[in-house]
Design a protein around this motif. Structure first.
Motif, PDB file in Angstrom:
ATOM      1  N   ALA A 112       0.846  -1.198   0.000  1.00 11.60           N
ATOM      2  CA  ALA A 112       0.000   0.000   0.000  1.00 11.60           C
ATOM      3  C   ALA A 112       0.877   1.242   0.000  1.00 11.60           C
ATOM      4  O   ALA A 112       2.008   1.222   0.493  1.00 11.60           O
ATOM      5  CB  ALA A 112      -0.934   0.016   1.205  1.00 11.60           C
ATOM      6  N   ARG A 113       0.313   2.319  -0.545  1.00 15.63           N
ATOM      7  CA  ARG A 113       0.974   3.627  -0.521  1.00 15.63           C
ATOM      8  C   ARG A 113      -0.008   4.649   0.039  1.00 15.63           C
ATOM      9  O   ARG A 113      -1.184   4.654  -0.348  1.00 15.63           O
ATOM     10  CB  ARG A 113       1.411   4.046  -1.920  1.00 15.63           C
ATOM     11  CG  ARG A 113       2.118   5.406  -1.976  1.00 15.63           C
ATOM     12  CD  ARG A 113       2.443   5.831  -3.394  1.00 15.63           C
ATOM     13  NE  ARG A 113       3.415   4.936  -4.017  1.00 15.63           N
ATOM     14  CZ  ARG A 113       3.155   4.100  -5.018  1.00 15.63           C
ATOM     15  NH1 ARG A 113       1.909   4.043  -5.500  1.00 15.63           N
ATOM     16  NH2 ARG A 113       4.088   3.332  -5.523  1.00 15.63           N
ATOM     17  N   CYS A 114       0.462   5.522   0.931  1.00 15.04           N
ATOM     18  CA  CYS A 114      -0.398   6.514   1.574  1.00 15.04           C
ATOM     19  C   CYS A 114       0.273   7.886   1.538  1.00 15.04           C
ATOM     20  O   CYS A 114       1.503   7.990   1.496  1.00 15.04           O
ATOM     21  CB  CYS A 114      -0.679   6.145   3.030  1.00 15.04           C
ATOM     22  SG  CYS A 114      -1.429   4.523   3.287  1.00 15.04           S
ATOM     23  N   ASN A 115      -0.559   8.914   1.600  1.00 11.29           N
ATOM     24  CA  ASN A 115      -0.055  10.284   1.666  1.00 11.29           C
ATOM     25  C   ASN A 115      -1.030  11.120   2.473  1.00 11.29           C
ATOM     26  O   ASN A 115      -2.251  10.919   2.392  1.00 11.29           O
ATOM     27  CB  ASN A 115       0.106  10.874   0.263  1.00 11.29           C
ATOM     28  CG  ASN A 115       0.590  12.311   0.286  1.00 11.29           C
ATOM     29  OD1 ASN A 115      -0.215  13.240   0.323  1.00 11.29           O
ATOM     30  ND2 ASN A 115       1.900  12.508   0.278  1.00 11.29           N
ATOM     31  N   ALA A 116      -0.505  12.060   3.256  1.00 12.72           N
ATOM     32  CA  ALA A 116      -1.365  12.961   4.023  1.00 12.72           C
ATOM     33  C   ALA A 116      -0.676  14.297   4.221  1.00 12.72           C
ATOM     34  O   ALA A 116       0.555  14.368   4.338  1.00 12.72           O
ATOM     35  CB  ALA A 116      -1.711  12.358   5.390  1.00 12.72           C
ATOM     36  N   VAL A 117      -1.473  15.341   4.244  1.00 10.52           N
ATOM     37  CA  VAL A 117      -1.026  16.664   4.652  1.00 10.52           C
ATOM     38  C   VAL A 117      -1.771  16.999   5.931  1.00 10.52           C
ATOM     39  O   VAL A 117      -3.014  16.970   5.967  1.00 10.52           O
ATOM     40  CB  VAL A 117      -1.300  17.726   3.563  1.00 10.52           C
ATOM     41  CG1 VAL A 117      -0.933  19.116   4.073  1.00 10.52           C
ATOM     42  CG2 VAL A 117      -0.536  17.390   2.288  1.00 10.52           C
ATOM     43  N   ALA A 118      -1.026  17.266   7.004  1.00 11.05           N
ATOM     44  CA  ALA A 118      -1.632  17.479   8.311  1.00 11.05           C
ATOM     45  C   ALA A 118      -1.003  18.697   8.974  1.00 11.05           C
ATOM     46  O   ALA A 118       0.141  19.068   8.682  1.00 11.05           O
ATOM     47  CB  ALA A 118      -1.433  16.255   9.204  1.00 11.05           C
ATOM     48  N   ARG A 119      -1.750  19.307   9.866  1.00  9.20           N
ATOM     49  CA  ARG A 119      -1.209  20.416  10.645  1.00  9.20           C
ATOM     50  C   ARG A 119      -1.733  20.343  12.073  1.00  9.20           C
ATOM     51  O   ARG A 119      -2.802  19.774  12.339  1.00  9.20           O
ATOM     52  CB  ARG A 119      -1.562  21.763  10.019  1.00  9.20           C
ATOM     53  CG  ARG A 119      -3.040  22.082   9.923  1.00  9.20           C
ATOM     54  CD  ARG A 119      -3.262  23.360   9.121  1.00  9.20           C
ATOM     55  NE  ARG A 119      -4.667  23.642   8.886  1.00  9.20           N
ATOM     56  CZ  ARG A 119      -5.406  24.443   9.631  1.00  9.20           C
ATOM     57  NH1 ARG A 119      -4.853  25.047  10.693  1.00  9.20           N
ATOM     58  NH2 ARG A 119      -6.673  24.675   9.347  1.00  9.20           N
ATOM     59  N   GLY A 120      -0.965  20.899  12.971  1.00  5.13           N
ATOM     60  CA  GLY A 120      -1.367  20.960  14.367  1.00  5.13           C
ATOM     61  C   GLY A 120      -1.957  22.309  14.704  1.00  5.13           C
ATOM     62  O   GLY A 120      -1.564  23.332  14.125  1.00  5.13           O
ATOM     63  N   ALA A 121      -2.896  22.306  15.620  1.00  8.48           N
ATOM     64  CA  ALA A 121      -3.525  23.556  16.061  1.00  8.48           C
ATOM     65  C   ALA A 121      -3.432  23.635  17.576  1.00  8.48           C
ATOM     66  O   ALA A 121      -3.810  22.701  18.289  1.00  8.48           O
ATOM     67  CB  ALA A 121      -4.981  23.616  15.620  1.00  8.48           C
TER      68      ALA A 121
END
Length: 289
Positions: free
Chosen positions: A131-140
């Motif tokens: 499997a291949r995964c990608n994410a863009v995440a940010r902390g608040a």
């Protein structure tokens, strides 16, 4: 892996066991997927692709806390998320080790500290890529999150909220054995589908959340496609999602599904509240063979 590092309260819901630092931006994260789970179902002798997605989500949160100094009390917001199953992923009695090989790119900063990341991971079973995964995440920060949520940050529903005139869809129609695991309801007269998870379902929500999170929307989308296609065994091969707004508990959330190709294998699923899109997914159905 300590559960607080992946934002889980229940030990059984932690799918990571360890990680190793390869460089300043590459890591190996050891994974152990459940072979028995109410939501991430492995009863067909294959691991659930949404279980892979949840393991990757946990890996993103883990690395943000341990390697990029995003504080533990910060909230995490996924801006985009995608995965693709690359090969058959059978449940094995003596399985090869599972490892996410992860690269972290495109760091964003606020006030001199990392505030967001782009993470790409390839899940390997031994040497085989599955499997291949990608994410863009940010902390608040808590203060920033309160500004974003505008008074909703402490909202906590106590029961399933059904729009007037709707009923939960029968579990057999969406590949579930328990109606509490069904996340969608419908108005039979209009055939309109709504996202209506039960916050008392601890397999879905092992801690209270003030909005409906992305992983729940993934399962709701899968159930909506199963319902619309009439195939309760439908499984996902690829998924990409964006989240322009929070999906709120108390506002009716319409779920629309649109077939995007002649074969009926590619679907767009849109979640809408007050005529505004809160999440949009494009997914491909896995080959039944």
């Amino acid at each position: 892996m300590p559960r607080h590092l992946v934002h889980r309260h229940a030990v059984a819901e932690v799918f990571l066991t360890d990680y190793r630092i390869e460089s300043d931006s590459t890591y190996h994260v050891a994974v152990q997927l459940p072979v028995s789970h109410r939501i991430f179902d492995a009863s067909c002798e294959q691991h659930d692709p949404l279980g892979v997605a949840e393991a990757f989500r946990q890996a993103v949160v883990l690395l943000c806390h341990t390697r990029y100094d995003i504080p533990l009390h910060y909230k995490f917001l996924m801006e985009t998320f995608s995965f693709e199953m690359l090969d058959a992923f059978d449940v094995q009695p003596a399985a090869e080790p599972l490892t996410f090989c992860i690269t972290v790119d495109n760091l964003t900063h606020r006030d001199g500290a990392v505030s967001g990341v782009e993470v790409t991971g390839v899940l390997r079973e031994g040497t085989r890529h599955v499997a291949r995964c990608n994410a863009v995440a940010r902390g608040a920060s808590p203060e920033g999150y309160r500004r974003i949520r505008q008074g909703r940050e402490d909202y906590c529903p106590r029961q399933r909220i059904l729009p007037s005139g709707t009923a939960v869809i029968g579990s057999e129609r969406v590949g579930r054995s328990n109606n509490r695991d069904v996340l969608i309801s419908t108005d039979a007269a209009r055939q309109t589908v709504f996202c209506t998870p039960d916050p008392r379902n601890h397999s879905l929500f092992d801690h209270p959340v003030d909005h409906i999170p992305g992983m729940i929307l993934f399962e709701a989308a899968r159930q909506a496609v199963r319902y619309r296609t009439g195939d309760p065994a439908t499984q996902i091969a690829t998924l990409s999602a964006g989240f322009p707004r929070f999906t709120e508990w108390e506002t009716p959330c319409h779920v629309s599904t649109t077939s995007l190709d002649a074969s009926g294998n590619v679907h767009r699923v849109r979640f809408t509240q007050d005529q505004q899109t809160t999440a949009e997914l494009e997914l491909t159905i896995a080959d039944a063979s």
